[in-house]
Motif scaffolding. Structure first.
Motif, PDB file in Angstrom:
ATOM      1  N   ASP A  52       0.835  -1.206   0.000  1.00 60.62           N
ATOM      2  CA  ASP A  52       0.000   0.000   0.000  1.00 60.62           C
ATOM      3  C   ASP A  52       0.871   1.258   0.000  1.00 60.62           C
ATOM      4  N   VAL A  53       1.945   1.258   0.793  1.00 57.92           N
ATOM      5  CA  VAL A  53       2.865   2.398   0.846  1.00 57.92           C
ATOM      6  C   VAL A  53       3.517   2.600  -0.519  1.00 57.92           C
ATOM      7  N   LEU A  54       3.953   1.505  -1.144  1.00 60.65           N
ATOM      8  CA  LEU A  54       4.579   1.608  -2.465  1.00 60.65           C
ATOM      9  C   LEU A  54       3.589   2.107  -3.514  1.00 60.65           C
ATOM     10  N   ARG A  55       2.353   1.628  -3.457  1.00 58.46           N
ATOM     11  CA  ARG A  55       1.338   2.092  -4.410  1.00 58.46           C
ATOM     12  C   ARG A  55       1.076   3.588  -4.236  1.00 58.46           C
ATOM     13  N   GLU A  56       1.022   4.037  -2.985  1.00 60.69           N
ATOM     14  CA  GLU A  56       0.801   5.456  -2.720  1.00 60.69           C
ATOM     15  C   GLU A  56       1.979   6.295  -3.228  1.00 60.69           C
ATOM     16  N   ALA A  57       3.204   5.834  -2.966  1.00 62.56           N
ATOM     17  CA  ALA A  57       4.395   6.548  -3.448  1.00 62.56           C
ATOM     18  C   ALA A  57       4.416   6.599  -4.971  1.00 62.56           C
ATOM     19  N   ASP A  58       4.070   5.489  -5.605  1.00 58.53           N
ATOM     20  CA  ASP A  58       4.030   5.439  -7.065  1.00 58.53           C
ATOM     21  C   ASP A  58       2.984   6.414  -7.608  1.00 58.53           C
ATOM     22  N   ALA A  59       1.816   6.478  -6.974  1.00 63.87           N
ATOM     23  CA  ALA A  59       0.750   7.382  -7.426  1.00 63.87           C
ATOM     24  C   ALA A  59       1.192   8.845  -7.298  1.00 63.87           C
ATOM     25  N   ILE A  60       1.849   9.175  -6.190  1.00 65.34           N
ATOM     26  CA  ILE A  60       2.324  10.555  -5.986  1.00 65.34           C
ATOM     27  C   ILE A  60       3.384  10.906  -7.032  1.00 65.34           C
ATOM     28  N   ALA A  61       4.358  10.017  -7.238  1.00 67.15           N
ATOM     29  CA  ALA A  61       5.424  10.272  -8.212  1.00 67.15           C
ATOM     30  C   ALA A  61       4.850  10.395  -9.620  1.00 67.15           C
ATOM     31  N   THR A  62       3.946   9.494  -9.968  1.00 69.71           N
ATOM     32  CA  THR A  62       3.332   9.531 -11.297  1.00 69.71           C
ATOM     33  C   THR A  62       2.579  10.839 -11.504  1.00 69.71           C
ATOM     34  N   GLN A  63       1.846  11.280 -10.501  1.00 71.34           N
ATOM     35  CA  GLN A  63       1.087  12.530 -10.619  1.00 71.34           C
ATOM     36  C   GLN A  63       2.020  13.728 -10.773  1.00 71.34           C
ATOM     37  N   LYS A  64       3.088  13.779  -9.973  1.00 68.67           N
ATOM     38  CA  LYS A  64       4.047  14.887 -10.061  1.00 68.67           C
ATOM     39  C   LYS A  64       4.705  14.935 -11.442  1.00 68.67           C
ATOM     40  N   LEU A  65       5.113  13.771 -11.942  1.00 73.26           N
ATOM     41  CA  LEU A  65       5.758  13.712 -13.255  1.00 73.26           C
ATOM     42  C   LEU A  65       4.771  14.041 -14.369  1.00 73.26           C
ATOM     43  N   THR A  66       3.525  13.604 -14.229  1.00 73.61           N
ATOM     44  CA  THR A  66       2.485  13.911 -15.212  1.00 73.61           C
ATOM     45  C   THR A  66       2.196  15.409 -15.216  1.00 73.61           C
ATOM     46  N   ASP A  67       2.023  15.991 -14.032  1.00 75.23           N
ATOM     47  CA  ASP A  67       1.747  17.424 -13.927  1.00 75.23           C
ATOM     48  C   ASP A  67       2.865  18.257 -14.547  1.00 75.23           C
ATOM     49  N   ALA A  68       4.095  17.762 -14.460  1.00 72.89           N
ATOM     50  CA  ALA A  68       5.251  18.473 -15.014  1.00 72.89           C
ATOM     51  C   ALA A  68       5.459  18.179 -16.502  1.00 72.89           C
ATOM     52  N   GLY A  69       4.616  17.307 -17.071  1.00 72.68           N
ATOM     53  CA  GLY A  69       4.745  16.964 -18.485  1.00 72.68           C
ATOM     54  C   GLY A  69       5.918  16.058 -18.806  1.00 72.68           C
ATOM     55  N   LEU A  70       6.351  15.262 -17.837  1.00 75.14           N
ATOM     56  CA  LEU A  70       7.540  14.420 -18.025  1.00 75.14           C
ATOM     57  C   LEU A  70       7.246  12.945 -18.275  1.00 75.14           C
ATOM     58  N   MET A  71       6.024  12.502 -18.071  1.00 73.04           N
ATOM     59  CA  MET A  71       5.751  11.063 -18.161  1.00 73.04           C
ATOM     60  C   MET A  71       6.040  10.483 -19.550  1.00 73.04           C
ATOM     61  N   ARG A  72       5.875  11.250 -20.591  1.00 72.28           N
ATOM     62  CA  ARG A  72       6.171  10.759 -21.940  1.00 72.28           C
ATOM     63  C   ARG A  72       7.680  10.787 -22.251  1.00 72.28           C
TER      64      ARG A  72
END
Length: 119
Positions: A52-72
């Protein structure tokens, strides 16, 4: 990032017993360098709570990278948990490893802008 990458490579190449170096971007208001060490032993097993902790960390990191336009731009960004002792306190640390690669044959760490790491 180049300075950090060069320092990590030098430490690994000169130690003979390490194959990875973690760099902490923690802010220390007192100005003192934190004391780190690896925590061998302890309850480092797969549990529902730890996942659960890893899933939460992954969700936060993914959101931050997405918001910054870096996921692609990032090829992959594994999230892991590792034991770590900080200033004598045993605990665990979440590790994010953004990877830059074009064909998956060679890879390097993706140089995430410091402003995003600090967000």
């Amino acid at each position: 990032w180049d300075l950090l990458g060069d320092a990590a490579t030098k430490i690994v190449n000169e130690s003979g017993s390490l194959n990875r170096v973690c760099v902490s971007l923690l802010h220390n208001k007192a100005g003192d360098a934190p004391s780190f060490s690896v925590s061998p032993g302890g309850p480092h097993t797969c549990t529902s709570d730890r996942f659960d902790v890893l899933r939460e960390a992954d969700a936060i990191a993914t959101q931050k990278l997405t918001d910054a336009g870096l996921m692609r731009k990032i090829w992959q960004c594994p999230v892991a948990m590792a034991p770590l002792t900080l200033n004598g306190e045993q605990g665990e640390v979440i590790i994010l490893r953004p990877v830059d690669s074009t064909e998956a044959m060679t890879a390097s760490f993706y140089r995430v802008p410091f402003e995003i790491c600090d967000a």
